[in-house]
Write an enzyme that holds these catalytic residues in place. Sequence first.
Site, PDB file in Angstrom:
ATOM      1  N   ASP A  96       1.251 -10.682  33.667  1.00 52.87           N
ATOM      2  CA  ASP A  96       0.645 -10.303  34.951  1.00 52.87           C
ATOM      3  C   ASP A  96       1.644 -10.453  36.090  1.00 52.87           C
ATOM      4  OD1 ASP A  96      -2.545 -10.039  34.576  1.00 52.87           O
ATOM      5  OD2 ASP A  96      -1.834 -11.627  33.267  1.00 52.87           O
ATOM      6  N   GLU A 119      -3.936  -8.233  42.216  1.00 52.70           N
ATOM      7  CA  GLU A 119      -4.823  -9.298  41.738  1.00 52.70           C
ATOM      8  C   GLU A 119      -4.197 -10.683  41.789  1.00 52.70           C
ATOM      9  OE1 GLU A 119      -7.772 -10.381  38.016  1.00 52.70           O
ATOM     10  OE2 GLU A 119      -6.435  -8.653  37.845  1.00 52.70           O
ATOM     11  N   ASP A 177      -3.724  -3.500  39.771  1.00 50.18           N
ATOM     12  CA  ASP A 177      -4.146  -4.491  38.784  1.00 50.18           C
ATOM     13  C   ASP A 177      -3.008  -4.557  37.778  1.00 50.18           C
ATOM     14  OD1 ASP A 177      -5.313  -6.166  36.944  1.00 50.18           O
ATOM     15  OD2 ASP A 177      -7.286  -5.241  37.093  1.00 50.18           O
ATOM     16  N   ILE A 179      -2.209  -6.318  35.023  1.00 52.46           N
ATOM     17  CA  ILE A 179      -2.666  -6.187  33.641  1.00 52.46           C
ATOM     18  C   ILE A 179      -4.191  -6.246  33.655  1.00 52.46           C
ATOM     19  CG2 ILE A 179      -2.737  -7.234  31.351  1.00 52.46           C
ATOM     20  CD1 ILE A 179       0.105  -7.997  31.596  1.00 52.46           C
ATOM     21  N   ASP A 180      -4.795  -5.078  33.668  1.00 52.73           N
ATOM     22  CA  ASP A 180      -6.247  -4.988  33.584  1.00 52.73           C
ATOM     23  C   ASP A 180      -6.636  -5.144  32.116  1.00 52.73           C
ATOM     24  OD1 ASP A 180      -8.857  -4.565  34.521  1.00 52.73           O
ATOM     25  OD2 ASP A 180      -8.760  -2.446  33.971  1.00 52.73           O
ATOM     26  N   THR A 182      -6.966  -8.473  30.702  1.00 53.35           N
ATOM     27  CA  THR A 182      -6.066  -9.566  30.294  1.00 53.35           C
ATOM     28  C   THR A 182      -6.455 -10.157  28.947  1.00 53.35           C
ATOM     29  OG1 THR A 182      -5.680 -10.092  32.622  1.00 53.35           O
ATOM     30  CG2 THR A 182      -5.025 -11.745  31.014  1.00 53.35           C
ATOM     31  N   SER A 298     -10.206  -2.884  29.491  1.00 50.17           N
ATOM     32  CA  SER A 298      -9.430  -2.362  30.620  1.00 50.17           C
ATOM     33  C   SER A 298      -9.854  -0.972  31.081  1.00 50.17           C
ATOM     34  CB  SER A 298      -7.927  -2.340  30.278  1.00 50.17           C
ATOM     35  OG  SER A 298      -7.570  -1.199  29.517  1.00 50.17           O
ATOM     36  N   LYS A 301     -10.564   2.809  29.480  1.00 50.09           N
ATOM     37  CA  LYS A 301     -11.838   3.530  29.302  1.00 50.09           C
ATOM     38  C   LYS A 301     -11.878   4.783  30.174  1.00 50.09           C
ATOM     39  CE  LYS A 301     -14.241  -0.251  30.249  1.00 50.09           C
ATOM     40  NZ  LYS A 301     -13.254  -1.334  30.059  1.00 50.09           N
ATOM     41  N   ARG A 315     -20.703   0.160  33.882  1.00 43.44           N
ATOM     42  CA  ARG A 315     -20.327  -1.247  34.061  1.00 43.44           C
ATOM     43  C   ARG A 315     -21.489  -1.910  34.786  1.00 43.44           C
ATOM     44  NH1 ARG A 315     -15.242  -4.364  34.471  1.00 43.44           N
ATOM     45  NH2 ARG A 315     -15.428  -5.958  36.080  1.00 43.44           N
TER      46      ARG A 315
END
Length: 390
Positions: A96, A119, A177, A179-180, A182, A298, A301, A315
Site C-alpha cells: 500500500d 487511503e 486507492d 491497493i483496493d 487488501t 476490489s 469487479k 454493495r
Amino acid sequence: KMRQVKQWRFAAVFVLLKRRRVLALMINGRSVWSEAWRRGMPYSESCMYYEEICVAVEAVSKACLAAKRVQEAALSAGEQVKSQAKGDASPVTIGDFAVQGIVLAALAAIWPYDNFVAEESAAELLQCNEATRALAADAAGFSCVQDLVNAVDLSNCSSENTRENLSRSQKRRWILDPIDGTRGFLRGAQFCCALALAIDGEPVLSVLGCPNLDLAKTQIPGALAIALKGHGAYVADESALSFSNHWRPLSARKKDIKTHFNLTLVEGVESSHTNSAWAQAVMNLSGAYSFDSVRLDSQAKAVMLADGRADCFMRLPTAGYREKVWDVAPAVILVQEAGGLFTDRYGRQLQFNEDILSSEVDGLLATGACPELHSKLVDALTQTQYLQRT
C-alpha cells in the site's frame, strides 16, 4: 527574478524526479513520453485530459508491478504479505505504501498544486518498524525512507485542508486507492490499484490496474482498464502492466428483460462489504428466473462489469457505514464510459467532493447497458430494505 525562479523550479523538479525515479521528464511544466507509448494510447492527443491519462497510466502501471513483486515475494517464501492493523482495524501493507508513494510522486512532480486524496497516511507508515519502512521504500524504488514518507504524505485527507487546496487548484482532485482489496492482496488473490481524477466532484478519468485479473483466459494475468470522460473505456490484457499498447474497447453487457431473464451478479468476497441475503432477495424480486454470483475482491469487479462479464454489482454494507471516495470514484467512470450505470442504491448520481461520501449513500448499485434493469433493481432494493443490517 522570474528567470531565476523558472531555473530554480526546473532544477528542483529534475532533482525530485531523479531521486524518486519517476518515469517522466519535465520540460516547461509538461511531461515528455516516448513516441511509441503515446502512439499506443487509444485516445487522441486533442482530448481534454490526455496528458493526465498518459501520466496516470504510466504511474499506475509502474505501481502495479511493484505491488505484484511484493505479493509474489511473500507467496514464493510460503508467507503472507506482512501487514498491520490501522485504527479502523483494516490491514495495511508495505505494498500500500509503495504504490501510494509511486503514484503520488509521479502526479505531484507534474501537477504540484493539484489536490491528492489517498487511503494511506505518512503517520501510519511512521508507526511501522524500521525494517518495514525500509522494505516499503525499496519496493517503491525510493533511495531512502524519508523520500517515501514525503511522497505518501502528499495525500491530504483533512476535510479543512481539502477545501483550501481545492479552491487553489480549481477543484482538481486526484483520488487513489493504492491497493483496493487488501485482504485479497494478502491472500494472493485479486487486488486493484485504482486512480481517478475528479473535477468539481465529478470523475473525468480513471485507471484501474488489476495484476491478477485474467480477462483473456490466457493464464497470463494482468489487466489495465482506463476511462476518459466522453471518450470511452478500454482495457489492455495480459502484458498490460509491462506497458503493452494493445487496447480494446470495453462495452457493458446489454440485457433484454422483457421476458424472464438470467443475471450474473458480481459481489465482494468480504462479508462486511455486502449483505448477501439482501442481494439475493433483490435478485429474486427483480424477475430474473436465475442468477449466478461471482465473488471478487476490489474494484476489479467494475472491470468485469465494464467488460460485459457480469450484469450487476451491489454493495450493501452494514447500516451506518460510510463509503470512502477512493473505493468508488475510479469504478464509477469506468462503468459509465463502458455504457453502464453506477449510482447509489436509490438511483441517485454520486458526488466526490469530500473524502467520505454523504451519509445518505448507504448502498451502491451498478449495472450494464440496461436502464430498465437498473430501474428494476432500484425498486427491488427499496422494497427489501427491511433486510438491511443494523
